[in-house]
Scaffold this motif. Structure first.
Motif, PDB file in Angstrom:
ATOM      1  N   SER A  13      49.241  49.598  27.634  1.00 18.06           N
ATOM      2  CA  SER A  13      48.317  48.564  28.095  1.00 18.06           C
ATOM      3  C   SER A  13      48.742  47.996  29.446  1.00 18.06           C
ATOM      4  CB  SER A  13      48.231  47.441  27.059  1.00 18.06           C
ATOM      5  OG  SER A  13      47.440  46.375  27.527  1.00 18.06           O
ATOM      6  N   GLU A  14      50.041  47.753  29.614  1.00 12.46           N
ATOM      7  CA  GLU A  14      50.541  47.205  30.872  1.00 12.46           C
ATOM      8  C   GLU A  14      50.319  48.178  32.022  1.00 12.46           C
ATOM      9  OE1 GLU A  14      54.151  44.294  29.260  1.00 12.46           O
ATOM     10  OE2 GLU A  14      54.529  46.431  29.595  1.00 12.46           O
ATOM     11  N   LEU A  15      50.586  49.458  31.775  1.00 13.85           N
ATOM     12  CA  LEU A  15      50.391  50.449  32.832  1.00 13.85           C
ATOM     13  C   LEU A  15      48.912  50.592  33.168  1.00 13.85           C
ATOM     14  CD1 LEU A  15      51.849  52.475  34.660  1.00 13.85           C
ATOM     15  CD2 LEU A  15      51.416  54.226  32.925  1.00 13.85           C
ATOM     16  N   LYS A  16      48.082  50.567  32.160  1.00 12.63           N
ATOM     17  CA  LYS A  16      46.637  50.673  32.376  1.00 12.63           C
ATOM     18  C   LYS A  16      46.127  49.505  33.222  1.00 12.63           C
ATOM     19  CE  LYS A  16      42.273  51.189  29.818  1.00 12.63           C
ATOM     20  NZ  LYS A  16      41.672  51.272  28.454  1.00 12.63           N
ATOM     21  N   LYS A  17      46.620  48.301  32.962  1.00 18.02           N
ATOM     22  CA  LYS A  17      46.194  47.125  33.730  1.00 18.02           C
ATOM     23  C   LYS A  17      46.674  47.212  35.179  1.00 18.02           C
ATOM     24  CE  LYS A  17      46.019  43.925  29.801  1.00 18.02           C
ATOM     25  NZ  LYS A  17      46.679  42.758  29.146  1.00 18.02           N
ATOM     26  N   LEU A  18      47.917  47.654  35.372  1.00 16.09           N
ATOM     27  CA  LEU A  18      48.421  47.833  36.730  1.00 16.09           C
ATOM     28  C   LEU A  18      47.589  48.859  37.479  1.00 16.09           C
ATOM     29  CD1 LEU A  18      52.314  47.842  36.243  1.00 16.09           C
ATOM     30  CD2 LEU A  18      51.029  46.284  37.717  1.00 16.09           C
ATOM     31  N   SER A  19      47.283  49.953  36.805  1.00 18.13           N
ATOM     32  CA  SER A  19      46.472  50.998  37.413  1.00 18.13           C
ATOM     33  C   SER A  19      45.097  50.471  37.799  1.00 18.13           C
ATOM     34  CB  SER A  19      46.336  52.173  36.439  1.00 18.13           C
ATOM     35  OG  SER A  19      45.517  53.182  36.974  1.00 18.13           O
ATOM     36  N   SER A  20      44.520  49.652  36.943  1.00 16.50           N
ATOM     37  CA  SER A  20      43.193  49.095  37.216  1.00 16.50           C
ATOM     38  C   SER A  20      43.207  48.209  38.454  1.00 16.50           C
ATOM     39  CB  SER A  20      42.712  48.305  35.998  1.00 16.50           C
ATOM     40  OG  SER A  20      41.454  47.709  36.248  1.00 16.50           O
ATOM     41  N   VAL A  21      44.236  47.385  38.585  1.00 15.16           N
ATOM     42  CA  VAL A  21      44.356  46.519  39.768  1.00 15.16           C
ATOM     43  C   VAL A  21      44.505  47.376  41.020  1.00 15.16           C
ATOM     44  CG1 VAL A  21      45.780  44.787  40.926  1.00 15.16           C
ATOM     45  CG2 VAL A  21      45.300  44.574  38.475  1.00 15.16           C
ATOM     46  N   CYS A  22      45.366  48.385  40.945  1.00 13.19           N
ATOM     47  CA  CYS A  22      45.584  49.260  42.104  1.00 13.19           C
ATOM     48  C   CYS A  22      44.283  49.945  42.521  1.00 13.19           C
ATOM     49  CB  CYS A  22      46.650  50.300  41.785  1.00 13.19           C
ATOM     50  SG  CYS A  22      48.327  49.643  41.683  1.00 13.19           S
ATOM     51  N   ARG A  23      43.546  50.435  41.570  1.00  8.75           N
ATOM     52  CA  ARG A  23      42.315  51.163  41.892  1.00  8.75           C
ATOM     53  C   ARG A  23      41.229  50.234  42.416  1.00  8.75           C
ATOM     54  NH1 ARG A  23      42.579  55.798  37.056  1.00  8.75           N
ATOM     55  NH2 ARG A  23      44.593  56.588  37.811  1.00  8.75           N
ATOM     56  N   SER A  24      41.245  48.994  41.970  1.00  5.88           N
ATOM     57  CA  SER A  24      40.250  48.055  42.493  1.00  5.88           C
ATOM     58  C   SER A  24      40.487  47.761  43.969  1.00  5.88           C
ATOM     59  CB  SER A  24      40.270  46.753  41.683  1.00  5.88           C
ATOM     60  OG  SER A  24      41.469  46.032  41.899  1.00  5.88           O
ATOM     61  N   TYR A  25      41.734  47.971  44.430  1.00  4.30           N
ATOM     62  CA  TYR A  25      42.065  47.770  45.841  1.00  4.30           C
ATOM     63  C   TYR A  25      42.310  49.094  46.565  1.00  4.30           C
ATOM     64  CZ  TYR A  25      42.309  42.691  45.711  1.00  4.30           C
ATOM     65  OH  TYR A  25      41.989  41.353  45.627  1.00  4.30           O
TER      66      TYR A  25
ATOM     67  N   LYS B 156      47.784  60.086  33.740  1.00  7.33           N
ATOM     68  CA  LYS B 156      46.427  59.553  33.814  1.00  7.33           C
ATOM     69  C   LYS B 156      46.355  58.294  34.669  1.00  7.33           C
ATOM     70  CE  LYS B 156      42.703  57.756  30.851  1.00  7.33           C
ATOM     71  NZ  LYS B 156      42.285  57.521  29.434  1.00  7.33           N
ATOM     72  N   TYR B 157      47.314  57.392  34.503  1.00  9.70           N
ATOM     73  CA  TYR B 157      47.217  56.083  35.149  1.00  9.70           C
ATOM     74  C   TYR B 157      47.961  55.978  36.482  1.00  9.70           C
ATOM     75  CZ  TYR B 157      45.210  54.590  30.727  1.00  9.70           C
ATOM     76  OH  TYR B 157      44.398  54.472  29.620  1.00  9.70           O
ATOM     77  N   CYS B 158      48.843  56.934  36.775  1.00  7.15           N
ATOM     78  CA  CYS B 158      49.578  56.897  38.040  1.00  7.15           C
ATOM     79  C   CYS B 158      49.022  57.958  38.995  1.00  7.15           C
ATOM     80  CB  CYS B 158      51.067  57.163  37.810  1.00  7.15           C
ATOM     81  SG  CYS B 158      51.889  55.877  36.847  1.00  7.15           S
ATOM     82  N   ASP B 159      49.074  57.658  40.273  1.00 13.90           N
ATOM     83  CA  ASP B 159      48.637  58.609  41.290  1.00 13.90           C
ATOM     84  C   ASP B 159      49.729  59.613  41.626  1.00 13.90           C
ATOM     85  OD1 ASP B 159      45.907  57.404  42.223  1.00 13.90           O
ATOM     86  OD2 ASP B 159      47.286  55.713  42.059  1.00 13.90           O
TER      87      ASP B 159
END
Length: 341
Positions: free
Chosen positions: A154-166, A195-198
């Motif tokens: 969940s924490e990684l998914k949230k971090l990924s979401s913030v990164c992708r929004s920017y 999945k969640y990291c670039d």
């Protein structure tokens, strides 16, 4: 002296050495163009459930962080990390030497939260003077962290979401990734990370290899001329097959995770012994790193028998130390330390 100073004090797992010996006389093309690097890359992609990933083998962790970060960032950008992040405290300014600033944010038990990151990015892009500032061009985390703690899915998914929004890439340092994947309490898998990291890397140096790290770009996003950049930064091994062979062995029959589980089992035995003896833990680390708060007189006594790492001074009379188990830690050395305690 017993050795619990780090998780890279020994050479390599016997299965890795066996494959190196078996292939020692083969004449192979260099710079990662050999069949063993190709095979290891395919096994890693399969383990990540990311068949279109790009995999590269580099010589060490600091070189990997430097090459990846410098290759992704624009000249006007820096990399965001938790204050305790390895690139911020233990890499001798390697990132700054490339002309990119490390932008540190508050952390909790070594982790960067999505809430702290979002607040920082919102504030930055809300500042009308941002053209005169270093732009956040990448987010760096490590798993396990410097404190041996783990991100949840969940924490990684949230971090990924913030990164992708920017539209900012998320980079995960996996120097000790095996110990994180092998932890019984984690819900974060290698496919989740892909999945969640670039981009992320799978650490070999600390998990059974003589040396080497495997960088994985997961979104068809490998920087242009990445191999050339590897060479510029001294991270491209001419005898690249030596890295490929090691990772090919580590990713055969799940060896990478199996040997990491051994380190965790040894750490659990030590943690239980420290608890029974009334030692104070600096924090709860679920992986192979153990952090204790010792009175300085007890630290001086323990130093006579055990090699461990100084971490930080807590106050005038107490010191935080770290003990680390590894894939090579023996039952005998653990039992002897417990006996000493």
């Amino acid at each position: 002296m017993l050795n619990f100073v780090n998780d890279y004090a020994e050479g390599a797992h016997e299965a890795v050495l066996k494959r190196l010996i078996e292939t020692n006389r083969e004449a192979l093309p260099g710079y990662g163009m050999d069949p063993y690097c190709k095979s290891a890359g395919q096994k890693i992609k399969k383990a990540c459930q990311c068949e279109d990933a790009d995999v590269y083998f580099l010589v060490g962790g600091t070189q990997t962080n430097q090459v990846v970060i410098a290759s992704v960032l624009n000249a006007f950008e820096g990399v965001v990390t938790a204050q305790s992040g390895h690139i911020n405290v233990h890499e001798a300014g390697a990132i700054e030497s490339t002309g990119h600033k490390v932008l540190e944010l508050p952390q909790e038990d070594g982790k960067l939260s999505a809430e702290v990151l979002k607040e920082y990015l919102d504030t930055f892009y809300g500042d009308e003077n941002r053209d005169h500032m270093v732009f956040p061009g990448m987010v760096y985390i490590s798993h396990p962290t410097e404190y041996g703690t783990l991100y949840t899915k969940s924490e990684l998914k949230k971090l990924s979401s913030v990164c992708r929004s920017y539209d900012i890439p998320l980079y995960l340092d996996g120097a000790r990734l095996g110990y994180g994947l092998a932890c019984r309490d984690t819900d974060l898998t290698l496919p989740d990370i892909a999945k969640y990291c670039d981009v992320f890397y799978i650490g070999g140096t600390k998990v059974g290899a003589l040396c080497g790290e495997a960088v994985v770009f997961t979104k068809n996003n490998t920087p242009k001329q990445f191999v050339t950049l590897m060479k510029q930064h001294g991270a491209l091994l001419a005898k690249g097959w030596l890295l490929g062979i090691q990772f090919d062995a580590l990713f055969t029959n799940d060896l990478y995770v199996k040997i990491a589980k051994h380190a965790l089992n040894m750490a659990d035995r030590l943690k239980e012994a420290f608890k029974e003896k009334g030692y104070v833990f600096y924090l709860e680390s679920p992986t192979n790193q153990i952090f204790l708060v010792l009175e300085d007189w007890k630290l001086a006594w323990l130093q006579e028998y055990v090699n461990f790492s100084f971490w930080e001074k807590q106050d005038d009379t107490h010191t935080v130390i770290r003990l680390a188990t590894s894939w090579a830690t023996t039952e005998e050395s653990v039992s002897e330390l417990i006996s000493i305690l």
